[in-house]
Design a protein around this motif. Structure first.
Motif, PDB file in Angstrom:
ATOM      1  N   GLU A  29      14.065  76.401  86.796  1.00 17.61           N
ATOM      2  CA  GLU A  29      14.052  76.061  85.380  1.00 17.61           C
ATOM      3  C   GLU A  29      14.763  77.142  84.576  1.00 17.61           C
ATOM      4  OE1 GLU A  29      10.198  75.843  83.684  1.00 17.61           O
ATOM      5  OE2 GLU A  29      10.879  74.849  81.853  1.00 17.61           O
ATOM      6  N   PRO A  30      15.667  76.754  83.635  1.00 17.31           N
ATOM      7  CA  PRO A  30      16.368  77.748  82.830  1.00 17.31           C
ATOM      8  C   PRO A  30      15.404  78.498  81.916  1.00 17.31           C
ATOM      9  CG  PRO A  30      16.746  75.546  81.964  1.00 17.31           C
ATOM     10  CD  PRO A  30      16.055  75.378  83.286  1.00 17.31           C
ATOM     11  N   GLN A  31      15.668  79.776  81.704  1.00 19.03           N
ATOM     12  CA  GLN A  31      14.849  80.585  80.830  1.00 19.03           C
ATOM     13  C   GLN A  31      15.611  80.871  79.539  1.00 19.03           C
ATOM     14  OE1 GLN A  31      11.625  81.495  81.674  1.00 19.03           O
ATOM     15  NE2 GLN A  31      12.010  80.063  83.369  1.00 19.03           N
ATOM     16  N   PHE A  32      14.867  80.923  78.403  1.00 17.76           N
ATOM     17  CA  PHE A  32      15.504  81.172  77.124  1.00 17.76           C
ATOM     18  C   PHE A  32      14.721  82.231  76.361  1.00 17.76           C
ATOM     19  CE2 PHE A  32      18.379  77.689  77.359  1.00 17.76           C
ATOM     20  CZ  PHE A  32      17.696  76.686  78.030  1.00 17.76           C
ATOM     21  N   ARG A  33      15.407  83.049  75.638  1.00 19.73           N
ATOM     22  CA  ARG A  33      14.744  83.925  74.694  1.00 19.73           C
ATOM     23  C   ARG A  33      14.182  83.045  73.587  1.00 19.73           C
ATOM     24  NH1 ARG A  33      19.143  88.133  72.979  1.00 19.73           N
ATOM     25  NH2 ARG A  33      17.455  88.742  71.598  1.00 19.73           N
ATOM     26  N   GLN A  34      13.009  83.368  73.116  1.00 22.54           N
ATOM     27  CA  GLN A  34      12.295  82.477  72.209  1.00 22.54           C
ATOM     28  C   GLN A  34      13.039  82.217  70.911  1.00 22.54           C
ATOM     29  OE1 GLN A  34       8.320  83.878  71.610  1.00 22.54           O
ATOM     30  NE2 GLN A  34       7.633  83.277  73.639  1.00 22.54           N
ATOM     31  N   THR A  35      13.743  83.182  70.407  1.00 30.32           N
ATOM     32  CA  THR A  35      14.313  83.036  69.066  1.00 30.32           C
ATOM     33  C   THR A  35      15.830  82.951  69.069  1.00 30.32           C
ATOM     34  OG1 THR A  35      14.317  85.449  68.756  1.00 30.32           O
ATOM     35  CG2 THR A  35      12.381  84.229  68.014  1.00 30.32           C
ATOM     36  N   THR A  36      16.439  82.745  70.211  1.00 26.14           N
ATOM     37  CA  THR A  36      17.900  82.713  70.274  1.00 26.14           C
ATOM     38  C   THR A  36      18.387  81.350  70.748  1.00 26.14           C
ATOM     39  OG1 THR A  36      18.019  85.075  70.768  1.00 26.14           O
ATOM     40  CG2 THR A  36      19.966  83.761  71.258  1.00 26.14           C
ATOM     41  N   ILE A  37      19.284  80.746  69.987  1.00 20.98           N
ATOM     42  CA  ILE A  37      19.910  79.494  70.406  1.00 20.98           C
ATOM     43  C   ILE A  37      20.992  79.833  71.427  1.00 20.98           C
ATOM     44  CG2 ILE A  37      21.473  77.663  69.680  1.00 20.98           C
ATOM     45  CD1 ILE A  37      18.829  76.923  68.796  1.00 20.98           C
ATOM     46  N   ASP A  38      20.911  79.215  72.599  1.00 22.72           N
ATOM     47  CA  ASP A  38      21.915  79.429  73.641  1.00 22.72           C
ATOM     48  C   ASP A  38      23.239  78.816  73.192  1.00 22.72           C
ATOM     49  OD1 ASP A  38      23.399  79.700  75.931  1.00 22.72           O
ATOM     50  OD2 ASP A  38      22.312  78.171  77.062  1.00 22.72           O
ATOM     51  N   PRO A  39      24.284  79.619  72.982  1.00 21.81           N
ATOM     52  CA  PRO A  39      25.547  79.073  72.472  1.00 21.81           C
ATOM     53  C   PRO A  39      26.356  78.310  73.508  1.00 21.81           C
ATOM     54  CG  PRO A  39      25.810  81.406  72.935  1.00 21.81           C
ATOM     55  CD  PRO A  39      24.358  81.089  73.172  1.00 21.81           C
ATOM     56  N   SER A  40      25.957  78.342  74.783  1.00 23.84           N
ATOM     57  CA  SER A  40      26.776  77.750  75.835  1.00 23.84           C
ATOM     58  C   SER A  40      26.604  76.244  75.970  1.00 23.84           C
ATOM     59  CB  SER A  40      26.444  78.405  77.180  1.00 23.84           C
ATOM     60  OG  SER A  40      25.171  77.974  77.654  1.00 23.84           O
ATOM     61  N   GLY A  41      25.496  75.708  75.450  1.00 24.49           N
ATOM     62  CA  GLY A  41      25.249  74.280  75.588  1.00 24.49           C
ATOM     63  C   GLY A  41      24.852  73.842  76.982  1.00 24.49           C
ATOM     64  N   ARG A  42      24.455  74.772  77.841  1.00 23.14           N
ATOM     65  CA  ARG A  42      24.164  74.423  79.237  1.00 23.14           C
ATOM     66  C   ARG A  42      22.858  73.664  79.402  1.00 23.14           C
ATOM     67  NH1 ARG A  42      24.235  80.161  81.867  1.00 23.14           N
ATOM     68  NH2 ARG A  42      23.246  80.552  79.841  1.00 23.14           N
ATOM     69  N   PHE A  43      21.879  73.958  78.555  1.00 22.52           N
ATOM     70  CA  PHE A  43      20.554  73.358  78.722  1.00 22.52           C
ATOM     71  C   PHE A  43      20.043  72.842  77.376  1.00 22.52           C
ATOM     72  CE2 PHE A  43      20.906  77.021  81.674  1.00 22.52           C
ATOM     73  CZ  PHE A  43      21.008  76.315  82.861  1.00 22.52           C
ATOM     74  N   LEU A  44      20.834  71.989  76.739  1.00 21.84           N
ATOM     75  CA  LEU A  44      20.511  71.537  75.388  1.00 21.84           C
ATOM     76  C   LEU A  44      19.115  70.920  75.306  1.00 21.84           C
ATOM     77  CD1 LEU A  44      23.870  69.888  74.257  1.00 21.84           C
ATOM     78  CD2 LEU A  44      22.806  71.914  73.261  1.00 21.84           C
ATOM     79  N   HIS A  45      18.828  69.980  76.184  1.00 26.38           N
ATOM     80  CA  HIS A  45      17.574  69.243  76.069  1.00 26.38           C
ATOM     81  C   HIS A  45      16.365  70.129  76.382  1.00 26.38           C
ATOM     82  CE1 HIS A  45      19.985  65.825  75.392  1.00 26.38           C
ATOM     83  NE2 HIS A  45      20.336  65.609  76.648  1.00 26.38           N
TER      84      HIS A  45
ATOM     85  N   LEU B 159      28.985  68.094  86.219  1.00 32.94           N
ATOM     86  CA  LEU B 159      29.764  67.875  85.005  1.00 32.94           C
ATOM     87  C   LEU B 159      29.578  69.074  84.074  1.00 32.94           C
ATOM     88  CD1 LEU B 159      28.954  64.107  84.346  1.00 32.94           C
ATOM     89  CD2 LEU B 159      31.117  65.058  85.185  1.00 32.94           C
ATOM     90  N   GLN B 160      30.681  69.574  83.551  1.00 34.48           N
ATOM     91  CA  GLN B 160      30.625  70.791  82.731  1.00 34.48           C
ATOM     92  C   GLN B 160      30.401  70.429  81.271  1.00 34.48           C
ATOM     93  OE1 GLN B 160      34.106  73.258  83.050  1.00 34.48           O
ATOM     94  NE2 GLN B 160      33.372  74.753  81.551  1.00 34.48           N
ATOM     95  N   PRO B 161      29.285  70.873  80.680  1.00 34.93           N
ATOM     96  CA  PRO B 161      29.033  70.547  79.270  1.00 34.93           C
ATOM     97  C   PRO B 161      29.992  71.290  78.348  1.00 34.93           C
ATOM     98  CG  PRO B 161      27.399  72.100  80.051  1.00 34.93           C
ATOM     99  CD  PRO B 161      28.208  71.697  81.257  1.00 34.93           C
ATOM    100  N   LEU B 162      30.221  70.721  77.187  1.00 36.66           N
ATOM    101  CA  LEU B 162      31.012  71.424  76.190  1.00 36.66           C
ATOM    102  C   LEU B 162      30.341  72.758  75.881  1.00 36.66           C
ATOM    103  CD1 LEU B 162      31.811  68.506  73.704  1.00 36.66           C
ATOM    104  CD2 LEU B 162      33.426  69.646  75.241  1.00 36.66           C
ATOM    105  N   PRO B 163      31.099  73.837  75.770  1.00 34.94           N
ATOM    106  CA  PRO B 163      30.503  75.164  75.575  1.00 34.94           C
ATOM    107  C   PRO B 163      30.069  75.395  74.125  1.00 34.94           C
ATOM    108  CG  PRO B 163      32.885  75.341  75.639  1.00 34.94           C
ATOM    109  CD  PRO B 163      32.570  73.895  75.922  1.00 34.94           C
ATOM    110  N   THR B 164      29.087  74.610  73.685  1.00 38.07           N
ATOM    111  CA  THR B 164      28.600  74.700  72.318  1.00 38.07           C
ATOM    112  C   THR B 164      27.196  74.136  72.247  1.00 38.07           C
ATOM    113  OG1 THR B 164      28.918  73.879  70.052  1.00 38.07           O
ATOM    114  CG2 THR B 164      29.723  72.488  71.836  1.00 38.07           C
ATOM    115  N   PHE B 165      26.385  74.638  71.325  1.00 41.90           N
ATOM    116  CA  PHE B 165      25.058  74.067  71.111  1.00 41.90           C
ATOM    117  C   PHE B 165      25.098  72.981  70.039  1.00 41.90           C
ATOM    118  CE2 PHE B 165      25.432  77.278  67.842  1.00 41.90           C
ATOM    119  CZ  PHE B 165      24.725  76.770  66.761  1.00 41.90           C
ATOM    120  N   ILE B 166      26.268  72.778  69.428  1.00 40.31           N
ATOM    121  CA  ILE B 166      26.378  71.814  68.326  1.00 40.31           C
ATOM    122  C   ILE B 166      26.612  70.403  68.856  1.00 40.31           C
ATOM    123  CG2 ILE B 166      27.726  71.165  66.291  1.00 40.31           C
ATOM    124  CD1 ILE B 166      28.278  74.183  65.917  1.00 40.31           C
ATOM    125  N   TYR B 167      27.565  70.253  69.756  1.00 42.73           N
ATOM    126  CA  TYR B 167      27.920  68.928  70.263  1.00 42.73           C
ATOM    127  C   TYR B 167      27.406  68.719  71.676  1.00 42.73           C
ATOM    128  CZ  TYR B 167      31.084  69.004  66.274  1.00 42.73           C
ATOM    129  OH  TYR B 167      31.603  69.091  65.010  1.00 42.73           O
TER     130      TYR B 167
END
Length: 402
Positions: A2-18, A382-390
């Motif tokens: 399972e991917p890990q995230f810092r609690q207060t940081t939006i991952d800019p890579s878009g790898r694990f959006l959901h 499949l490579q996700p777009l490198p963004t958390f926006i789209y």
């Protein structure tokens, strides 16, 4: 793992959006996150709260008037292009009403419907071209199909002439790729500037002419505002529709039981489109909005005046409170596909009917020509777009088997 995230940081890579949206949603009606450059914002991921803030007149999209920290941002701040252009997207109050009213006068259902035949023709041409692939050949469906359909449709809508249509289509496609640069955007701006200048002299039956003719009382758009409106419409309506098409194709190829329902007539293409918009919305997080006054969300959560807000339309679509415990599942037979993929309230996407129309033509045509279409790589690769926006893919490799 399972991917890990810092609690207060939006991952800019878009790898694990959901997965990231799920983590943010359980924290409360809004939670503080860190964006690029150390900018703090309130992330809102619950369907009911996103909808409520879209309707709230205390929520602004004008950073100059309602975000004091905006003046101190560096010019190369990565999210600046989303908030700095002056148009209906960033206007507030009376300014927004004026611009939105005149854009609505031009972007009518009749205007959208007027290009339906052209969209059919473009889609048929593209699928014929794809059909010339050698047996077993792998094609990037994003570059060959899902990028091209909205680019061509927008050119028809705004009235791009044949003399520089190929250049405009190329520029529209280029600005939606991860490798796009300022030269692509400048070239598109140049194309639109030439178009507007021409339409002021000789108007036609197209959206650009309708914008020039639009009125708000005795007021009309300036030439600069017409250009800004066109850039907004094309920027908002090209990559997002490409992502919608890419995600819809992928969902059907990875859920063959759902595709079988459509082919059997037990579900419609409209069901596919709306369920894709709900579960795989093309816009995940849209920067930014700002509190013009203090906004009390309850549960000891108050967004103070002047603080930025990041609404997550994608997360709202998967909110289990709104869509049940199976909210993360793709189900074209779902009774309630209600979503906020096109926004809500005064900033509801004006191009929603166009996106739906393009998808309703493109998807059935693609699967009719290639009933055995298949992904050329496992979906996990499949490579996700490198963004958390789209929410989309850099490439969509397929084998167009008939």
């Amino acid at each position: 793992m399972e991917p890990q995230f810092r609690q207060t940081t939006i991952d800019p890579s878009g790898r694990f959006l959901h997965a990231e949206n799920d983590r943010l949603r359980v924290k409360g009606p809004a939670t503080r996150v860190m964006l690029a450059g150390g900018v703090s914002a309130w992330s809102v991921t619950r369907h009911e709260v996103v909808r409520r803030l879209c309707e709230d007149p205390r929520v602004s999209r004008d950073p100059v008037r309602h975000w004091p920290a905006y003046a101190g941002l560096p010019h190369d701040w990565p999210l600046r292009p989303f908030i700095s252009t002056v148009n209906a997207f960033t206007a507030f109050g009376g300014d927004h009403q004026r611009l939105r009213t005149m854009m609505s006068c031009a972007f009518t259902p009749r205007r959208v419907e007027s290009i339906r035949g052209r969209v059919h023709a473009v889609v048929e041409r593209i699928v014929r071209d794809i059909g010339r692939a050698r047996p077993g050949e792998v094609l990037d469906l994003r570059r060959a199909f899902t990028d091209v359909v909205p680019a061509e449709a927008l050119c028809d809508l705004v009235g791009i002439p044949d003399s520089f249509r190929a250049r405009a289509v190329h520029s529209i496609q280029a600005i939606n790729r991860p490798c796009g640069d300022d030269r692509d955007f400048m070239d598109l701006t140049s194309c639109l500037g030439a178009l507007v200048a021409t339409k002021y002299m000789v108007k036609g039956d197209d959206l650009t002419s309708d914008l020039i003719n639009a009125r708000y009382g005795d007021d009309r758009l300036t030439e600069h505002e017409v250009n800004a409106a066109l850039i907004l419409m094309i920027g908002a309506g090209s990559g997002t529709t490409a992502n919608l098409l890419s995600k819809a194709v992928t969902m059907l190829l990875t859920h063959p039981d759902q595709l079988k329902l459509v082919k059997a007539g037990d579900a419609t293409w409209a069901d596919v489109i709306e369920e894709t918009l709900r579960a795989e919305g093309p816009v995940q997080h849209m920067p930014l909005r700002y509190a013009a006054e203090d906004i009390d969300l309850g549960f000891d959560t108050v967004i103070k005046a002047g603080e930025p807000i990041l609404l997550s339309f994608g997360a709202a679509g998967r909110d289990p409170v709104a869509h049940g415990r199976d909210a993360n599942e793709f189900d074209v037979t779902r009774a309630d596909k209600n979503h906020l993929a096109f926004g809500h309230g005064v900033h509801h996407c004006i191009g929603a009917p166009l996106a739906r129309m393009e998808a309703s033509i493109a998807l059935p045509a693609l699967f009719a020509h290639f009933p055995d279409l298949e992904l050329a790589v496992p979906a996990a690769e499949l490579q996700p777009l490198p963004t958390f926006i789209y929410n989309g893919y850099v490439e969509l490799p397929v084998r167009p088997r008939k």
